[in-house]
Structures are given as structure tokens and as C-alpha cells.
Scaffold this motif. Structure first.
Motif, PDB file in Angstrom:
ATOM      1  N   MET A 171      59.007   5.417  30.899  1.00  0.00           N
ATOM      2  CA  MET A 171      60.382   5.780  31.347  1.00  0.00           C
ATOM      3  C   MET A 171      60.799   6.917  30.457  1.00  0.00           C
ATOM      4  O   MET A 171      61.708   6.619  29.672  1.00  0.00           O
ATOM      5  N   GLU A 172      60.566   8.021  30.719  1.00  0.00           N
ATOM      6  CA  GLU A 172      60.872   9.242  29.886  1.00  0.00           C
ATOM      7  C   GLU A 172      62.086   9.931  30.449  1.00  0.00           C
ATOM      8  O   GLU A 172      62.262   9.804  31.750  1.00  0.00           O
ATOM      9  N   PRO A 173      63.056  10.555  29.826  1.00  0.00           N
ATOM     10  CA  PRO A 173      64.220  11.185  30.138  1.00  0.00           C
ATOM     11  C   PRO A 173      63.737  12.196  31.281  1.00  0.00           C
ATOM     12  O   PRO A 173      62.705  13.027  30.800  1.00  0.00           O
ATOM     13  N   ASN A 174      64.371  12.471  32.418  1.00  0.00           N
ATOM     14  CA  ASN A 174      64.021  13.261  33.243  1.00  0.00           C
ATOM     15  C   ASN A 174      64.935  14.856  32.869  1.00  0.00           C
ATOM     16  O   ASN A 174      65.930  14.773  32.262  1.00  0.00           O
ATOM     17  N   THR A 175      64.501  15.890  33.564  1.00  0.00           N
ATOM     18  CA  THR A 175      65.482  16.860  33.336  1.00  0.00           C
ATOM     19  C   THR A 175      66.178  17.219  34.296  1.00  0.00           C
ATOM     20  O   THR A 175      65.919  16.959  35.499  1.00  0.00           O
ATOM     21  N   ILE A 176      67.402  17.375  34.024  1.00  0.00           N
ATOM     22  CA  ILE A 176      68.374  17.865  34.974  1.00  0.00           C
ATOM     23  C   ILE A 176      68.747  19.303  34.351  1.00  0.00           C
ATOM     24  O   ILE A 176      69.359  19.290  33.491  1.00  0.00           O
TER      25      ILE A 176
ATOM     26  N   ARG B 203      69.041  19.445  29.384  1.00  0.00           N
ATOM     27  CA  ARG B 203      68.331  18.326  30.007  1.00  0.00           C
ATOM     28  C   ARG B 203      69.315  17.506  31.278  1.00  0.00           C
ATOM     29  O   ARG B 203      70.581  17.556  30.605  1.00  0.00           O
TER      30      ARG B 203
END
Lengths: 702, 180
Positions: free
Chosen positions: B141-146, B180
Motif C-alpha cells: 500500500m504505497e502512497p499515491n501521487t496527487i 504528491r
């Protein structure tokens, strides 16, 4: 693509076009009325400000109005071709197969453990009654920092796990570090055990869901492999104060129209409300890892209101998010008083305002952006109304200074100044209609559905309830407006908000608390009332509903917090909800569990300072130690723990702060050292002395 | 050994009957707190604790005898559990077993612990053990890019203006930190 799904997509577009068209036309209509009134002699700057504010606010309230109206129509006709209840899209996507499990995930943070476990047990009992419990497991993911609550959670978990026997179905873990709060807690669960489950049903400490609802949520997910999240709107229940019963009534009666209306236009791009929702675990883990936003808090840093963002990320990745407004059996408990309600708003406000940065972020679906904007507006509306009222008052004052000129030029007949009373009154009536018509529609709904009406105490009592609730809404609205405006201002000034646990149980507002909280509101009412009455008397009378709410905020806050008044109203059939008329089985089970609660596993560990008992009582100690991770603290940590033990020996228990107590019981080595040290002290621990020491007697164990 | 230590000027631990009497009183209290209610069981266990205690205070003379007594009582419990369940070196299993017996989930464990009963209770202890967490089943569960639309807009506009004014080269170095 099948013809059926093409029709479905066209239908989706048609619904959204219709809804937004209605909202836009209503807003334009209201604005045109106001602009007609303003255009006498050209539009002045303050009028432009008012027009702009009114446009935003009308957009906001007309969206709510049309959502409720459409929801009303759907409930009356009982027609919804695109509801998730009727959907079965197994043929259109590769569905996962084979046996699977669903986790009931309960994230907790310093909540009342008795209530948490009573609720979970009730849900499990309700599941057992459906006979479908085999596919479910319960997971309490604790972020609790308070050492006493932590130990109590462990004891209650242990007792329940022991009763459930094998195979183990109830699990518990307490996170060492509560990084990223609730979203981090859920993410930690997914990272460590997510592969064990196909679905997780995320709960809140005050959530209750019926067994049939849980089973049906799983069934709907299974029928729709492209759906990643189904939110079941929770209905507020179980509180007794007048304030909370009013909210419960409003939530139950108007809430059903609003949720049906929301589902009408949001369809597969609905939102996540943070709990009482089922989530497909794998896509959630793949797409909902939350980044930190650049910049400082409150707008940067960790994403506080994670639910909206997670729903948007799922939609961005192509997954569907639905609102199962028709499902029922989903409940939550709400703050018991106006002040508690405002405190909860303070927490939510920062998270929602943070979403303002995400409205225009790249890649999100347009409807996800609207969710973000609506979240922002749910708090920004208050300061905007406040500014609107102030500007209106100032405009009225300047208007009052203008002397009418009846004769000018060579006219021998007077030229009467044009009045726009009709237009302004129409604007007011349009606004009031949009605010209050949903309440009348709710009564029409009850009239059309006698069985439902009986659950609300009958049409007569329901009408009386709606009238009383409307009166209190008028009184409470200006107070909430000031509260929320203050919160927004504080956040804009970059004052951070903590993460205090919620006050959930019934309790009443005393005079000192009400006086301290609402004195500023009362003073504002007095000063503004005096100024407007003195300088613009015509405006004063228009302004009285707002002033009355503020002037009466202290008594209203106290009166509405009274449990006896809530109970009296219930006996009279006022604010009656279907959940009160015929208590759902799962709520009965909750009540029974709460009555039976109170015997923790280690009999010597009853009452008092549980943290200390986990140190000295061998039973509680052994249970607690067995749940700690098997890791040796590093040298620095060891020195810190030794320092705390010296502090405990020299200055007594009372000298330790909660985080220091937690540190002492967080490592097996340190805990054992402390355990033996206290048993080897001059005075041996015993129940009586433990209580004395826990109260801060200091040297009892030196 | 004691005399040797005494000759070397090191404090010698008091292993006298009087010292043990003081320690045994507390150890007995502790055993009772562990759930060993039967006086006969306590007596038998005290004998074994005393043996361990005497060996220990001889080896580590500066230690608090009372603390050593409590620790030895606990160590005796651990040793017995490891032997009963054959789990030597398995710390988590030991802690689980300890929690099971001390929470009262295993009837008659004290008799077995005291050596009064010859019947193994390993199965009951294992059955009474409750695991708080299931086996790990990890997911990534990696941080997504925003990508925020207007992040650093002011800086970017200023940069563009500076480029237009000829203060900086047109090709700006890539950002090392992605929003991010």
C-alpha cells in the motif's frame, strides 16, 4: 458493451444533466430577482459582493433542495432503475472467485472500550442470527494511547476471544505509533493482513450494523465486481437528549430523502463517509495509499478527512463507489449536545477545508471534485452567510442615509422613488422555500406512506415534531454559523486542531460550560441588535430570527442538552423515529450487552487504574505482555525506560504522564522489570494499595 | 565461594534462613497472586524457588534478594511451561501460554506446576491460548501521487517571469521533490 449498459450510461448522464440543470436554473432565477432589485441607479460594489455571495450560497442550498426533492420523488414512486440494489454486473468484468473472508474493521482511538466491544458483539450476534457468520472476522485496530483504555481493550478482547473459542475470529492489535491517524491505522491493517480478506467493512467506535445488512453488503459487492466501495448511510440512534433526539429525527426523516436524492445523481461516483461502508480490500490497498500534501498544516501535511479522498482515488482508478440508500440496518451515535456537536465540527472542518487544494488536482473525476467542493462548502457556507449578513446590514445602513428626492428638474409632479420590496421579498421567500420545503415534502412522504408515518408517531405528531425541529433549527443555525465561521478563521490563520476523542455518551451542558461557550454569541446579539435597532430599525426586524438564536444561545444550549426533556418528548411521541418505535434487533443486542458488561477477565483488575494493574496483577500483566511485540528496546529507549522507573520509585505514580505510563508498559523487558520491582518493594502490591497508589499516593511502592 | 568473595572484599549475599524467611513470605504472596491457592502447592513450589534463589544470590551477590526471589518464581513458571509445552526458545508461545494459565483458563494447572499431578495439561494450555493477531497476509500500500493544480503557482510564475527577463536559463532544473 451491451445495449443494456449503454442505456445505463445514458441514463446516468440524463440524471446528472437534469439535476445540475435544475440547480443552475434555480440559482440563475434567484440571482436575477436580486439583480433586478440592485440595478436601480447602477450596481454598486457592495451589491456586486452581495450578488456574488448570494450566487454561491444559492448554488449550495439549491443543490440540497433539489437533492431532497428528487429523493422525495424516488421514495414516493419507489422507482430507481439504476440502484446498486438491482445491479448485477458479473458478466461485464472478471469476478474474483473462490472462498473469501470479510473483516469487520473497527478502528478505535481512546474510545470507551465497553461500548466498542458491546457494539461489536451485538453485530456479531446479529450475524450469527443470519447463520452467515462463517465468512466474517472481527478486527479491532486500536490506536489508543491512553494506557488504561489500552489495557481495558485488551482484557475485553481476551474475554470475548475466549468465549468465541476456535477458530479465532476476533483479533486485536494496538499500533506502536499512530502515524497518519485513522487512515494510517486502516492502511497498517491492509499492509499486514489485507491479503487475508476480499472485503472489509469499516466501522466507527459508535457504529452499529445489522447482520442482514452486513451479509447483503457482501452480496452486492459479489454481484458487482467493478464496485470497490458501497456506503450504507448511517442513521443516528440511541441518544436521549433533546438536541440529539431532534437530530436523530431529522436524520431519520429528512436523511432518507437526501440519501435517495444523492444516489440519484451520484450513482457510481458516490462518496465514502468514513465508516459503515464495505470496501474491496485489494483495490483499496492499490489506490488509496494517501500521500502527504505539500506545505505546512493545516492545508498541507497529512490528509485529515481521508474518506472523500479515498473515494476519489478509487474512482480515478476506474472503480465504482455506490451509496446503498435503501439498505437500512446501519446506525451511528451522534454528539449529545450542541457544544459537543460544535467540537466535532471543529475536527471535521480542518479536514474538509484541506480538500480545497484537491478540487483542481489532476486526474480526479468531475463528480469527485464536486464532492470535495461540497465538503468545503459545508463549512465555508457559514462564514459566507455571515459576510452576506454583514454586507446586507451595512448596505441597509447606507441606504437609510439617502434622502429621497421627489422633485427635481422642471417636474412639477413628485417622482416617487422605485421600491423593490416585492423583488426582495421574493428573494427571501425563494431562499426560505429552498430551506424549508424539504421538511414539508418529508411530511407529504409520511402522508403517502401510512406505515412509515406510524413509525414516526403518526402524521400529527410528526408534523408537530417537524415544526418544533424547524423552530430549534432557526435558533441553532446562527450559533452554528458563528461556531463554524470561527473554526474556518482559526484554520485560515493556521491554527492546527488536535485529534481529541469524541464525547459520545449522554451528558448535559451546565451553566458554566454554556456561559463560557456562548457568552460571545450573546454579546454579539446584544451589540448588533442595539446598533441595527438604533441606526437601521427596518433592518432590525428582518434580522430578529438571527439575533434571537444568538441572544438565547445559553439557555437553548442548556435546554436542548437535557436528557429528561428528550425523554419527555419521546413519551409524548415527539421526534419519534422508526428505531425508537420498534427497536431493531441489533440495537436491542447492544443494549443487552451494555447491561451485561462489567466483568473484565482478570477479576482482580476490576475498576481503578488498569494501567497499574497490568503492571502488578500477574493475570493482567501476563495478558498484556503476551500482546506486546517481541522486540528489544534499543539502548536509548532502555535508558529512557530506566529513567521512568527511577521516577516512579522516587516520585510515585502520580508523577507519570499518560505517555510515560504507556512507554513503561510498551516493552516486555521494561514491563517485567517493573513488575518484579514493584513486587519486591517494601510494601507488596495488593488491591487496596494499588487503588491508593493509582490515585497518586506516590511513595506507596518505594 | 562465599568465603572467597568475602576475602576479596565483595559483599556476600545473605543466604541465611532468616533472609529466606523474609523472601519466602513475599514469594508466597506472589505465588498466591499467580493463582496458586492450595497451600500444599505453594509449599512445594517454594522449595524449588528457594533452590533457584540460593543459587542465584550466590552467583550475583549484589542483587536485591527479594527481587531475585520474585524473578525466580516467575522463571520457575516459565521453565515449567517451556518443558510442559516443549516450546523452549519460542517467546511468543511462552507468553501466550503464560497468559492462558494465569487468566484461569486452564483448570488444575497449579497441581501440575507444583508437581502434584502427573497428567500433562499441554493440550489444555494450547487450547486456552488466544492469538491476538492472525498470520500476516501483507498487501502493498504505497502512497499515491496527487498532483495539485496550483501548488507553488507563485514560485512557478515568478520563475517564468525571471526566465522571460533573462535572469535564468530557459530549461529549469527538474524538481527533486514531486508534489504528491
Amino acid at each position: 458493451m451491451t445495449s443494456e449498459s449503454r442505456i445505463g450510461i445514458m441514463g446516468h448522464h440524463y440524471r446528472r444533466i437534469l439535476f445540475f440543470l435544475l440547480v443552475l436554473l434555480t440559482t440563475l432565477g434567484a440571482m436575477s430577482l436580486l439583480s433586478v432589485a440592485f440595478q436601480d441607479g447602477g450596481t454598486r460594489p457592495h451589491e456586486l459582493v452581495m450578488l456574488g455571495l448570494y450566487a454561491i450560497l444559492t448554488l449550495w442550498i439549491s443543490a440540497s433542495f433539489w437533492t431532497a426533492t428528487i429523493g422525495f420523488a424516488m421514495l414516493v414512486t419507489g422507482r430507481d432503475h439504476y440502484a446498486i440494489a438491482n445491479a448485477d454486473t458479473r458478466g461485464t468484468a472478471a469476478a474474483p472467485s473462490g472462498p473469501f473472508k470479510t473483516a469487520l474493521v473497527m478502528p478505535v482511538y481512546n474510545e470507551d472500550p465497553v461500548r466498542v466491544f458491546a457494539g461489536l458483539r451485538a453485530m456479531w450476534q446479529s450475524l450469527v442470527e443470519t447463520g452467515r457468520q462463517d465468512g466474517f472476522e472481527v478486527f479491532v485496530v486500536s490506536d489508543t494511547r491512553d494506557p488504561d483504555i489500552w489495557v481495558e481493550e485488551e482484557l475485553l478482547w481476551r474475554r470475548w476471544a475466549k468465549e468465541m473459542g476456535h477458530p479465532a475470529r476476533v483479533f486485536y492489535r494496538n499500533r506502536v505509533e499512530n502515524t497518519s491517524r485513522k487512515s494510517g491505522n486502516i492502511a497498517d491493517f491492509c499492509c499486514r493482513w489485507g491479503g487475508r480478506y476480499r472485503y472489509m467493512i469499516v466501522l466507527d467506535a459508535d457504529s452499529i450494523m445489522a447482520g442482514e445488512t452486513l451479509v447483503e453488503m457482501v452480496a452486492r459487492m459479489e454481484r458487482n465486481p467493478k464496485v470497490a466501495l458501497i456506503q450504507v448511510p448511517p442513521v443516528p440512534v440511541n441518544r436521549s437528549s433533546l438536541f440529539s433526539r431532534m437530530l436523530q429525527f431529522a436524520g431519520s426523516l429528512y436523511g432518507r430523502m437526501f440519501t435517495a436524492g444523492l444516489s440519484y445523481w451520484q450513482l457510481g461516483t458516490s462518496n465514502f463517509w468514513g465508516h459503515n461502508a464495505i470496501i474491496r480490500v485489494k483495490p483499496f490497498a492499490d489506490h488509496c495509499g494517501l500521500p502527504k500534501l505539500p506545505g505546512r498544516e493545516p492545508f498541507g501535511g497529512e490528509i485529515l478527512s481521508h474518506d472523500f479522498v479515498e473515494a476519489a482515488l478509487l474512482r480515478r482508478a476506474g472503480w465504482r463507489v455506490w451509496l446503498a440508500y435503501d439498505l437500512g440496518g446501519s446506525y451511528e451515535e451522534i454528539p449529545p449536545t450542541l457544544i459537543d456537536y460544535a467540537k466535532r465540527d471543529r475536527r471535521w472542518c480542518q479536514g474538509n477545508l484541506q480538500h480545497s487544494r484537491l478540487v483542481f488536482a489532476r486526474g480526479f473525476k468531475p463528480l469527485s471534485r464536486i464532492h470535495f467542493a461540497m465538503g468545503v462548502m459545508s463549512y465555508m457556507a457559514s462564514p459566507l452567510w455571515l459576510i452576506f449578513l454583514v454586507v446586507t446590514g451595512v448596505a441597509a445602513y447606507f441606504q437609510s442615509l439617502v434622502e429621497p428626492v421627489y422633485f427635481f428638474g422642471n417636474n412639477i409632479l413628485p417622482v416617487w422613488p422605485e421600491t423593490y420590496t416585492v423583488e426582495m421579498t421574493t428573494v427571501l421567500w425563494v431562499t426560505l422555500t429552498m430551506l424549508f420545503l424539504p421538511k414539508i415534502l418529508a411530511l407529504v412522504l409520511l402522508a403517502a406512506k401510512p406505515a412509515l408515518s406510524r413509525q414516526f408517531g403518526g402524521l400529527l405528531r410528526a408534523t408537530l415534531s417537524v415544526l418544533t425541529e424547524s423552530l430549534f433549527s432557526v435558533l441553532l443555525a446562527p450559533v452554528l454559523m458563528l461556531f463554524q465561521s470561527k473554526f474556518v478563521l482559526a484554520i485560515l490563520l493556521r491554527q492546527n486542531v488536535g485529534w481529541p476523542p469524541q464525547q459520545r455518551g449522554d451528558h448535559q451542558t451546565g451553566f458554566a460550560e454554556a456561559f463560557g461557550t456562548h457568552l460571545s454569541h450573546t454579546l454579539i446579539a446584544v451589540v448588533v441588535g442595539f446598533l441595527s435597532y438604533w441606526y437601521v430599525p427596518s433592518f432590525f426586524w428582518w434580522f430578529t430570527p438571527v439575533l434571537a438564536g444568538l441572544a438565547l444561545s445559553i439557555p437553548v444550549s442548556m435546554i436542548t442538552s437535557r436528557v429528561w426533556l428528550g425523554q419527555l418528548a419521546r413519551r409524548a411521541g415527539i421526534f419519534l423515529t422508526p428505531e425508537e418505535s420498534a427497536q431493531p434487533r441489533v440495537l436491542q443486542l447492544l443494549e443487552q450487552n451494555l447491561e451485561r458488561a462489567g466483568t473484565p477477565l482478570c477479576t482482580t483488575a476490576t475498576g481503578g487504574d488498569l494501567w497499574y494493574r497490568a503492571v502488578v496483577d500477574p493475570c493482567a500483566y501476563a495478558l498484556h505482555a503476551s500482546m506486546l511485540p517481541d522486540e528489544t528496546p534499543n539502548r536509548r529507549r532502555r535508558h529512557y525506560l530506566e529513567g521512568l522507573i527511577f521516577q516512579l520509585q522516587d516520585e510515585g505514580l502520580g508523577s507519570l504522564k499518560p505517555n510515560e505510563k504507556r512507554a513503561l508498559v510498551s516493552h516486555r523487558d521494561g514491563l517485567f522489570e517493573l513488575h518484579t520491582l514493584l513486587w519486591a518493594a517494601a510494601q507488596p502490591p495488593s488491591a487496596g494499595q494499588i487503588a491508593g497508589a493509582a490515585a497518586g499516593s506516590g511513595t506507596a511502592h518505594q | 565461594m562465599d568465603s572467597g568473595l568475602a576475602m576479596a572484599g565483595v559483599a556476600v549475599a545473605d543466604r541465611s534462613p532468616a533472609a529466606w524467611a523474609r523472601v519466602s513470605e513475599r514469594v508466597a504472596l506472589y505465588l498466591r497472586a499467580l493463582g496458586i491457592e492450595d497451600p500444599l502447592h505453594r509449599e512445594r513450589l517454594l522449595v524449588r524457588v528457594r533452590q533457584r534463589w540460593e543459587a542465584r544470590v550466590s552467583a550475583v551477590p549484589l542483587e536485591d534478594p527479594l527481587e531475585a526471589g520474585i524473578e525466580e518464581a516467575y522463571a520457575l513458571l516459565d521453565t515449567w511451561l517451556c518443558a510442559e509445552l516443549d516450546i523452549t526458545g519460542e517467546l511468543d508461545a511462552l507468553f501466550t501460554a503464560r497468559a492462558a494459565v494465569l487468566s484461569g483458563a486452564v483448570p488444575n494447572w497449579t497441581a501440575r506446576f507444583a508437581g502434584v499431578s502427573g497428567e500433562s495439561i499441554a493440550a489444555q494450555v494450547r487450547a486456552a491460548g488466544v492469538q491476538p493477531e492472525p498470520e500476516p497476509a501483507p498487501l502493498e500500500m504505497e502512497p499515491n501521487t496527487i498532483n495539485l493544480c496550483c501548488h507553488d503557482l507563485g514560485r512557478r510564475i515568478t520563475g517564468a517571469l525571471r526566465v522571460l527577463a533573462g535572469h535564468e536559463p530557459a530549461a529549469a532544473p527538474p524538481r527533486t521533490e514531486q508534489p504528491r
